[in-house]
Design a protein around this motif. Structure first.
Motif, short mmCIF file in Angstrom:
data_model
loop_
_atom_site.label_atom_id
_atom_site.label_comp_id
_atom_site.label_asym_id
_atom_site.label_seq_id
_atom_site.Cartn_x
_atom_site.Cartn_y
_atom_site.Cartn_z
N SER A 130 -49.75 -6.56 13.57
CA SER A 130 -48.73 -7.27 14.32
C SER A 130 -48.98 -7.08 15.81
N PHE A 131 -48.78 -8.14 16.58
CA PHE A 131 -48.85 -8.03 18.04
C PHE A 131 -48.04 -9.14 18.67
N TYR A 132 -47.67 -8.95 19.93
CA TYR A 132 -47.02 -10.02 20.68
C TYR A 132 -47.53 -10.02 22.12
N ASN A 133 -47.41 -11.19 22.74
CA ASN A 133 -47.89 -11.41 24.10
C ASN A 133 -46.77 -12.08 24.89
N LYS A 134 -46.16 -11.35 25.82
CA LYS A 134 -45.04 -11.89 26.61
C LYS A 134 -45.50 -12.97 27.59
N PHE B 257 -48.02 -12.48 16.42
CA PHE B 257 -48.63 -12.57 15.10
C PHE B 257 -48.11 -11.40 14.28
N ASP B 258 -47.78 -11.67 13.03
CA ASP B 258 -47.32 -10.62 12.14
C ASP B 258 -47.78 -10.99 10.73
N PRO C 31 -40.09 -9.61 20.32
CA PRO C 31 -38.97 -10.25 21.03
C PRO C 31 -38.51 -11.53 20.32
N LYS C 32 -37.26 -11.83 20.43
CA LYS C 32 -36.71 -13.04 19.84
C LYS C 32 -37.19 -14.27 20.62
N GLY C 33 -37.34 -15.36 19.92
CA GLY C 33 -37.68 -16.63 20.55
C GLY C 33 -39.16 -16.87 20.74
N PHE C 34 -40.02 -15.92 20.34
CA PHE C 34 -41.45 -16.11 20.49
C PHE C 34 -41.98 -17.00 19.36
#
Length: 242
Positions: free
Chosen positions: A87-91, A97-98, A233-236
Motif C-alpha cells: 500500500s502507498f499514497y502520494n499527496k 494503491f492498496d 487520506p480520504k478522497g484520493f
C-alpha cells in the motif's frame, strides 16, 4: 553489465577458497544474515525509467518479517508493505494503491513477495538457496552460485563475497518473457558486528523498458522501538493495475 559494475568489498579480500563446496558456501551465507528485531534509518532513492528521473529521501522502518514502512518528508509519500499487501499514497498526485504484490512485481519484472523484498534490502538472496541444489564456480573475486539443473524458463545466479559471504550481486531472468533483474550490492556498512547494505543498484529490463533504481542507506539503527503510522487520506483516487 555484470562485468562493468565493480562491487566494493565489505572487508579486505583474502581470496576465494576453491575447496569450499556450494552447500558450505550457502550455509555461510545464511549464517551471515542480519539478526535484528527492527531496523530504522533513511534511504536515498534515485529512480530512472529512461524518460524521467526522480530522487527522494525517505525514512525507513522495518520490523523483521512483519512490516516495511517508508515515509517521505512531511508524509507527502508513504508506503506500507506487509506479508499480506502493498500500500502507498502520494499527496502530490492525490492517488493511492492498496493491493497485492503485482505492482512491485511488474516494476521489477519478477514475482515478488514480502520475504523477497526484505531480503533484497538486507543483502540476502531473494530466493531460498536451501530449497534447491546449486553448484559453485570460484572466480577471482566471488563464489558464483547457480542451480545444478538448468531451467529454460527461469534463470538465476548469485555472487557471494568470499570473506563475508554477503551478496555482491544477484540475477534473476526469464528469457522467454525477455525479463532481467540485476541487483548489485556496491558496498556494506558495519553496524555493531553485522554488515548492512550501504549502496544497492537495481536494474530491471524487459523487451521495451529499462528501469534503474539506486539506493543509499544512511543513519541505520537497529532494535529500537518503532511504530508504523499509516492511513490513506480520504478522497484520493485509487491506482488500478491494467
Amino acid at each position: 553489465v555484470i562485468q562493468s559494475c565493480k562491487t566494493k568489498k565489505a572487508v579486505a579480500n583474502e581470496g576465494v577458497n576453491d575447496r569450499l563446496n556450494s552447500k558450505t558456501i550457502i550455509k555461510n551465507h545464511y549464517r551471515s544474515a542480519l539478526h535484528f528485531r527492527t531496523i530504522s534509518g533513511r534511504m536515498k532513492i534515485v529512480y530512472n525509467d529512461g524518460n524521467d528521473e526522480q530522487s527522494l529521501v525517505v525514512s525507513l522502518r522495518i520490523e523483521k518479517d512483519k512490516t516495511i514502512w517508508l515515509s517521505a518528508p512531511f508524509g507527502v509519500v508513504k508506503a506500507l508493505i506487509t506479508p499480506e499487501r502493498v500500500s502507498f499514497y502520494n499527496k502530490l498526485d492525490n492517488e493511492y494503491f492498496d493491493g497485492d504484490f503485482d505492482y512491485l512485481s511488474n516494476l521489477l519484472g519478477t514475482d515478488l513477495d514480502y520475504s523477497k523484498i526484505q531480503n533484497l534490502l538486507l543483502g540476502q538472496s531473494i530466493l531460498d538457496l536451501r530449497e534447491d541444489k546449486y553448484v559453485s564456480i570460484p572466480t577471482a573475486d566471488y563464489y558464483e552460485i547457480k542451480p545444478r539443473k538448468s531451467d529454460e524458463l527461469y534463470k538465476t545466479m548469485f555472487w557471494l563475497d568470499p570473506n563475508s559471504f554477503k551478496l555482491s550481486k544477484q540475477q534473476l531472468s526469464q528469457p522467454i518473457k525477455d525479463r532481467l533483474l540485476l541487483i548489485f550490492y556496491k558496498s556494506y556498512q558495519l553496524k555493531g558486528n553485522q554488515l548492512v547494505p550501504e549502496e544497492i543498484d537495481i536494474l530491471a529490463k524487459n523487451s521495451s523498458d529499462s528501469t534503474n533504481i539506486a539506493i543509499q542507506f544512511r543513519s541505520i539503527e537497529m532494535n529500537k522501538p518503532l511504530n508504523f503510522p499509516y492511513k490513506i487520506p480520504k478522497g484520493f483516487q485509487e491506482i488500478v493495475l491494467k
